[in-house]
Design a protein around this motif. Structure first.
Motif, PDB file in Angstrom:
ATOM      1  N   GLY A 325       0.827  -1.189   0.000  1.00  0.00           N
ATOM      2  CA  GLY A 325       0.000   0.000   0.000  1.00  0.00           C
ATOM      3  C   GLY A 325       0.864   1.241   0.000  1.00  0.00           C
ATOM      4  O   GLY A 325       1.805   1.352   0.794  1.00  0.00           O
ATOM      5  N   VAL A 326       0.570   2.164  -0.901  1.00  0.00           N
ATOM      6  CA  VAL A 326       1.312   3.420  -1.006  1.00  0.00           C
ATOM      7  C   VAL A 326       0.310   4.565  -0.915  1.00  0.00           C
ATOM      8  O   VAL A 326      -0.636   4.623  -1.703  1.00  0.00           O
ATOM      9  N   THR A 327       0.512   5.455   0.038  1.00  0.00           N
ATOM     10  CA  THR A 327      -0.331   6.637   0.185  1.00  0.00           C
ATOM     11  C   THR A 327       0.529   7.874  -0.012  1.00  0.00           C
ATOM     12  O   THR A 327       1.597   7.998   0.613  1.00  0.00           O
ATOM     13  N   VAL A 328       0.072   8.783  -0.867  1.00  0.00           N
ATOM     14  CA  VAL A 328       0.860   9.958  -1.228  1.00  0.00           C
ATOM     15  C   VAL A 328      -0.016  11.205  -1.117  1.00  0.00           C
ATOM     16  O   VAL A 328      -1.150  11.222  -1.610  1.00  0.00           O
ATOM     17  N   VAL A 329       0.519  12.227  -0.469  1.00  0.00           N
ATOM     18  CA  VAL A 329      -0.120  13.543  -0.395  1.00  0.00           C
ATOM     19  C   VAL A 329       0.835  14.552  -1.013  1.00  0.00           C
ATOM     20  O   VAL A 329       2.018  14.601  -0.634  1.00  0.00           O
ATOM     21  N   GLN A 330       0.349  15.359  -1.955  1.00  0.00           N
ATOM     22  CA  GLN A 330       1.185  16.336  -2.642  1.00  0.00           C
ATOM     23  C   GLN A 330       0.499  17.702  -2.624  1.00  0.00           C
ATOM     24  O   GLN A 330      -0.711  17.801  -2.806  1.00  0.00           O
ATOM     25  N   LEU A 331       1.303  18.735  -2.407  1.00  0.00           N
ATOM     26  CA  LEU A 331       0.812  20.107  -2.412  1.00  0.00           C
ATOM     27  C   LEU A 331       1.806  20.971  -3.167  1.00  0.00           C
ATOM     28  O   LEU A 331       3.011  20.884  -2.934  1.00  0.00           O
ATOM     29  N   SER A 332       1.321  21.801  -4.101  1.00  0.00           N
ATOM     30  CA  SER A 332       2.211  22.692  -4.846  1.00  0.00           C
ATOM     31  C   SER A 332       1.481  23.975  -5.195  1.00  0.00           C
ATOM     32  O   SER A 332       0.245  24.042  -5.168  1.00  0.00           O
ATOM     33  N   ASN A 333       2.277  24.990  -5.509  1.00  0.00           N
ATOM     34  CA  ASN A 333       1.729  26.270  -5.951  1.00  0.00           C
ATOM     35  C   ASN A 333       2.589  26.786  -7.091  1.00  0.00           C
ATOM     36  O   ASN A 333       3.802  26.933  -6.939  1.00  0.00           O
ATOM     37  N   THR A 334       1.982  27.008  -8.239  1.00  0.00           N
ATOM     38  CA  THR A 334       2.695  27.570  -9.389  1.00  0.00           C
ATOM     39  C   THR A 334       2.315  29.040  -9.481  1.00  0.00           C
ATOM     40  O   THR A 334       1.154  29.373  -9.731  1.00  0.00           O
ATOM     41  N   PRO A 345       6.845  26.131  -5.394  1.00  0.00           N
ATOM     42  CA  PRO A 345       7.173  25.370  -4.194  1.00  0.00           C
ATOM     43  C   PRO A 345       6.268  24.147  -4.086  1.00  0.00           C
ATOM     44  O   PRO A 345       5.118  24.165  -4.531  1.00  0.00           O
ATOM     45  N   MET A 346       6.786  23.067  -3.502  1.00  0.00           N
ATOM     46  CA  MET A 346       6.002  21.849  -3.366  1.00  0.00           C
ATOM     47  C   MET A 346       6.350  21.133  -2.067  1.00  0.00           C
ATOM     48  O   MET A 346       7.445  21.290  -1.516  1.00  0.00           O
ATOM     49  N   LEU A 347       5.394  20.353  -1.591  1.00  0.00           N
ATOM     50  CA  LEU A 347       5.549  19.477  -0.434  1.00  0.00           C
ATOM     51  C   LEU A 347       4.988  18.107  -0.787  1.00  0.00           C
ATOM     52  O   LEU A 347       4.043  17.998  -1.569  1.00  0.00           O
ATOM     53  N   GLU A 348       5.571  17.078  -0.202  1.00  0.00           N
ATOM     54  CA  GLU A 348       5.053  15.724  -0.441  1.00  0.00           C
ATOM     55  C   GLU A 348       5.283  14.868   0.792  1.00  0.00           C
ATOM     56  O   GLU A 348       6.328  14.949   1.449  1.00  0.00           O
ATOM     57  N   PHE A 349       4.292  14.047   1.102  1.00  0.00           N
ATOM     58  CA  PHE A 349       4.421  13.014   2.128  1.00  0.00           C
ATOM     59  C   PHE A 349       4.034  11.684   1.501  1.00  0.00           C
ATOM     60  O   PHE A 349       3.024  11.583   0.796  1.00  0.00           O
ATOM     61  N   ARG A 350       4.840  10.678   1.760  1.00  0.00           N
ATOM     62  CA  ARG A 350       4.611   9.349   1.181  1.00  0.00           C
ATOM     63  C   ARG A 350       4.748   8.295   2.278  1.00  0.00           C
ATOM     64  O   ARG A 350       5.705   8.302   3.055  1.00  0.00           O
ATOM     65  N   ARG A 351       3.780   7.392   2.309  1.00  0.00           N
ATOM     66  CA  ARG A 351       3.806   6.261   3.241  1.00  0.00           C
ATOM     67  C   ARG A 351       3.708   4.975   2.439  1.00  0.00           C
ATOM     68  O   ARG A 351       2.781   4.806   1.630  1.00  0.00           O
ATOM     69  N   ASN A 352       4.667   4.071   2.638  1.00  0.00           N
ATOM     70  CA  ASN A 352       4.709   2.825   1.881  1.00  0.00           C
ATOM     71  C   ASN A 352       4.757   1.658   2.858  1.00  0.00           C
ATOM     72  O   ASN A 352       5.643   1.606   3.722  1.00  0.00           O
ATOM     73  N   ASP A 353       3.818   0.718   2.725  1.00  0.00           N
ATOM     74  CA  ASP A 353       3.781  -0.485   3.557  1.00  0.00           C
ATOM     75  C   ASP A 353       3.790  -1.718   2.659  1.00  0.00           C
ATOM     76  O   ASP A 353       2.984  -1.821   1.726  1.00  0.00           O
TER      77      ASP A 353
END
Length: 682
Positions: A325-334, A345-353
Motif C-alpha cells: 500500500g502506497v499513500t501519497v499527499v502532494q501540495l504545490s503552488n505555481t 514550491p512543493m511538499l510531499e508526504f509518502r507512506r509505503n507499507d
C-alpha cells in the motif's frame, strides 16, 4: 529504534511550517495569477503539444529544458501497437526490452538489465511503479491506449520534480481530460497466437465544464513458446498472459477557478516476467488505486493538492508473496513573480507499507515467503524556479530534499535470518536537483544545456527479502546495508527546424555518473546461509559511467508522406565488480528506430523498423546460471488502416514481420503476430 508516529508527525509539521513560510514570502507580491493546464486549449494555441513533465509548469514541447519526446494520440492510433511499451519502441530511442508476449523492461541511456529500478512511470502524475521489486509491470497499468492524449518521455534524471526512482527518466501517461474532450471509442482485436481483445472508453458530460470517463479492457493471448528452461516450466512461467482492467476519471468545476478531480482504477494481470538473475517467473498481480485532487486558481498562483492510494496483491507461481500500500499527499503552488519569474514550491508526504504473505508453494518445494512487514515514510520539500532572462533565453532550476525513515517487523521471529528488525530501520536524507538553460539562437535554432541529479532507492525486496527457493537450491536475502544510487547527468542538445524536410533535427550528447549502483537480484550467490543453501544477496558494485549521443529526425514529403528516425549510441562502463546484472552489456551500444507513413483519402499505411546491436545477459538453465548473447537484429512492424466510415476504422497490424521467431532479447524468442482490429469512435 522504531520510528514513532509522533516523530513522523513532528517532522512533517516542521517541514510544512518552513515550506509555507518560504512559499508565502515568494508569492505574496504577485500581481497576476497562473492558469491551470488544459492540454487541448494550449495545443490549439501553440500548434504543438504542451507538457508539465519537464518543470511542473505548462511549456511547449520545443521550449522544455530537458531531453524529451512527446507521443501524441494520433501517433498511438497509427502505431498499430497493443502495449504501451510497444508505442515507446516505435517513437523513441529508449531501451525497450521485450522478454515475452506482454513482458517489457524500459529504461533510458543504457543499464537495461531486468527489473532495474531506474525509470519512473506515472499515469496523470500518479505512480504505477512497483516499489516492492523496483520495476514496472507494464501489462498491469490500468489505461487503454484509446484514452491516452499523449505520452511524455523525459530522458535523464528528474527526481527534483518527481522524487525517488526517476534516475533514468520519467514516463508520464496523460489521458484525455473528460471535462474538455468528449472521447469515446470501442476497439475489438483478434489475431494469431489466440489473441483476443476488447477495450473501450466512454466520456459523459456532467454540466458545462465537467465530465466523467469510464474505460475497461479485457485481453488474452498465447505466451511466446520458445526458450523456457525446465525450472520455468515447473513454475508455470509459460502460462498464457491475460489481463482485465477498469477505471473511472472525473473532472468537475466547482466554481470559477476551482476544479475537483476524482479517479479510481482496478487491474489484474497474469503473465510471466523475466527477473534477475535470469528467470521467467509467473506473476498474478491485482492492483487498485483511488485519487482525489483539487486545483484552485487564485491571486497567489495555481494551488494544487492531490491525495492518492495504490494497493497491490501479488502472487508468484500461485504463492501469495506480498501486499503493498502506497499513500501519497502532494501540495504545490505555481506562481508568477512579475513578468520574468515563475516559482513552484512543493511538499510531499509518502507512506509505503509492504507485508509478506506468509505463503508457501505446495509443500514448500517451490518457494516460501515469511510473514514480515516493512514500511517507510518520506517527507519532501522542493522548489522550481523558471526565469525568462531574455525573450530568447530561459533558465529553469529545481531543488528537492527528501527524508526517508524505515522500519520492519517480523524478522526477529524468522529462523535463518541473521538481521533482526532493528537492522532494517534506516534514515536517508537526499538532495536532488535539475538545471536547464534554453537559448533560442534564431527563429529555427535552439540550444539546450542541462544538468541533473537523480536518486534511485534500492527496492524493498533488495533491502529486506527472505525467500528460500528449494527448487533452485538457494535462498534470497535482502541487504539492509544497501544505499540509494545517485545519478548525475549532463547533456547538451541542439535543435533546428529544417525547411528542406519540412521537419526538425536534433542531436544530444550526454554524460552520466552513477554512484552506489547495486546488483539487485543479479548478485552472484555467495556464502552458505543457515539453511545450507547458497545465499543470493544484493551488493553494491561501485561507480558506473555512461556517455553517448541521441539523434532525432522528423519530416514530411508532399502532403501524404511523413517519416521519423531516432538513434541512440550509449557506452556503459562499470567497476570490475561482477554480477549477473552485467550493466555494461545489458543494452545495445547502437539503437535505431525508424518509421514512415503514407496516407491518402481513407487509407493509411505505416511501417516501423528497429535495429539494435549486440547485447548480453544471463539466464537460469539446468546447468546453472549461464551467459546469453543476443546478436545484432532488425525487426519490422506495421499497420494498414482503412476508414470504413466517419466512425469506423478497420486495420491489419503485424509485429516482427521479418521472422517467424527471432532472438531480440535475453528473454523468450519473439514471435510474428498478425492482427485484425475494428475501432468505432462515437
Amino acid at each position: 529504534m522504531r520510528i514513532s508516529f509522533v516523530r513522523c508527525a513532528s517532522a512533517l509539521r516542521s517541514v510544512l511550517t518552513m515550506s509555507f513560510a518560504i512559499a508565502g514570502l515568494l508569492v505574496t507580491p504577485l500581481a497576476a495569477s497562473s492558469q491551470g493546464l488544459d492540454h487541448k486549449a494550449f495545443e490549439e494555441l501553440f500548434g504543438e503539444p504542451v507538457t508539465t513533465s519537464a518543470t511542473g509548469k505548462p511549456q511547449r514541447a520545443s521550449d522544455v529544458p530537458v531531453a524529451m519526446n512527446i507521443i501524441t494520440a494520433e501517433q498511438i492510433r497509427r502505431s498499430g501497437a497493443h502495449d504501451l511499451a510497444e508505442v515507446l519502441a516505435r517513437f523513441t530511442s529508449l531501451d525497450v526490452m521485450q522478454y515475452g508476449a506482454t513482458d517489457f523492461n524500459v529504461t533510458a541511456r543504457g543499464y537495461a538489465a531486468p527489473n532495474t529500478p531506474r525509470m519512473l512511470v506515472l499515469v496523470n502524475g500518479r505512480q504505477v511503479y512497483r516499489d516492492d521489486y523496483g520495476r514496472v509491470s507494464w501489462s498491469n497499468i490500468p489505461v487503454q491506449l484509446s484514452e491516452i492524449r499523449q505520452i511524455e518521455v523525459v530522458r535523464g534524471p528528474n527526481s527534483a520534480l518527481f522524487g525517488y526512482n526517476a534516475g533514468a527518466g520519467v514516463i508520464n501517461i496523460i489521458t484525455f481530460d473528460p471535462a474538455h474532450e468528449r472521447v469515446s471509442s470501442l476497439t475489438t482485436r483478434i489475431g494469431n497466437g489466440q489473441y483476443r481483445e476488447v477495450s473501450g472508453a466512454v466520456t459523459m458530460p456532467v454540466g458545462e465544464y465537467s465530465g466523467l470517463r469510464l474505460s475497461a479492457g479485457l485481453r488474452r493471448e498465447r505466451a511466446w513458446q520458445g526458450g523456457y528452461s525446465s525450472y520455468e516450466t515447473v513454475f508455470n512461467s509459460d502460462q498464457d498472459p491475460r489481463r482485465s482492467q477498469a477505471s473511472a476519471d472525473g473532472r468537475f468545476q466547482i466554481r470559477d477557478g476551482i476544479r475537483l478531480s476524482l479517479d479510481a482504477s482496478y487491474s489484474r494481470s497474469v503473465s510471466g516476467e523475466l527477473q534477475l538473475p535470469g528467470i521467467v517467473v509467473p506473476w498474478d498481480l491485482k492492483s487498485w488505486s483511488i485519487r482525489s485532487g483539487l486545483t484552485m486558481d487564485s491571486a497567489s498562483g495555481l494551488w494544487e493538492v492531490s491525495l492518492y492510494h495504490n494497493a497491490l496483491d501479488a502472487a508468484l507461481a500461485g504463492v501469495p508473496t506480498n501486499t503493498q500500500g502506497v499513500t501519497v499527499v502532494q501540495l504545490s503552488n505555481t506562481a508568477k513573480l512579475g513578468t520574468a519569474h515563475i516559482l513552484r514550491p512543493m511538499l510531499e508526504f509518502r507512506r509505503n507499507d509492504i507485508a509478506g504473505s506468509d505463503g508457501t508453494g505446495g509443500d514448500g518445494s517451490l518457494l516460501s515467503v515469511p510473514n514480515t512487514r516493512t514500511s517507510y515514510n518520506v517527507l519532501a520539500a522542493g522548489m522550481m524556479w523558471n526565469w525568462a532572462i531574455r525573450p530568447n533565453l530561459e533558465s529553469t532550476a529545481a531543488l528537492r530534499y527528501d527524508q526517508l525513515s524505515s522500519q520492519a517487523e517480523g524478522y526477529d521471529a524468522v529462523a535463518g535470518i541473521s538481521s533482526p528488525d532493528a537492522a532494517y530501520e534506516r534514515n536517508w536524507k537526499t538532495w536532488s536537483w535539475n538545471a536547464g538553460l534554453v537559448w533560442k539562437a534564431t527563429e529555427i535554432d535552439i540550444f539546450r544545456l542541462g544538468a541533473a541529479r537523480g536518486v534511485v532507492l534500492p527496492s524493498d525486496y533488495d533491502l529486506s527479502a527472505y525467500s528460500p527457493v528449494p527448487l533452485l537450491g538457494l535462498t534470497v536475502f535482502g541487504n539492509p546495508l544497501l544505499k540509494p544510487t545517485t545519478v548525475d547527468n549532463y547533456d547538451l542538445e541542439y535543435r533546428r527546424r529544417v525547411a528542406l524536410i519540412d521537419g526538425q533535427a536534433s542531436i544530444t550528447g550526454f554524460f552520466q555518473n552513477n554512484r552506489g549502483i547495486n546488483t539487485s537480484l543479479g548478485a552472484f550467490p555467495s556464502l552458505v546461509s543457515q539453511d545450507d543453501r547458497p545465499r543470493l544477496m544484493p551488493y553494491g558494485i561501485g561507480t558506473s559511467h555512461a556517455y553517448g549521443a541521441e539523434v532525432s529526425l522528423t519530416g514530411k514529403l508532399l502532403s501524404s508522406w511523413d517519416w521519423g528516425a531516432e538513434y541512440r549510441f550509449t557506452m556503459v562502463e562499470t567497476d570490475r565488480n561482477p554480477s549477473y546484472a552485467d550493466f555494461s552489456g545489458a543494452s545495445p551500444k547502437h539503437l535505431l528506430s525508424a518509421r514512415g507513413g503514407w496516407g491518402i483519402g481513407r487509407l493509411r499505411i505505416d511501417l516501423y523498423g528497429r535495429y539494435a546491436t549486440e547485447m548480453r545477459g544471463y539466464r537460469i538453465r539446468e546447468r546453472g546460471i549461464l551467459p546469453v548473447e543476443v546478436g545484432d537484429y532488425a525487426s519490422l512492424s506495421g499497420r494498414v488502416g482503412l476508414r470504413v466510415s466517419e466512425a469506423v476504422t478497420a486495420a491489419m497490424e503485424a509485429n516482427s514481420i521479418l521472422n517467424e521467431r527471432q532472438r531480440q532479447s535475453i528473454g523468450i524468442d519473439a514471435e510474428r503476430r498478425v492482427y485484425f482490429s475494428l475501432r468505432a469512435a462515437f
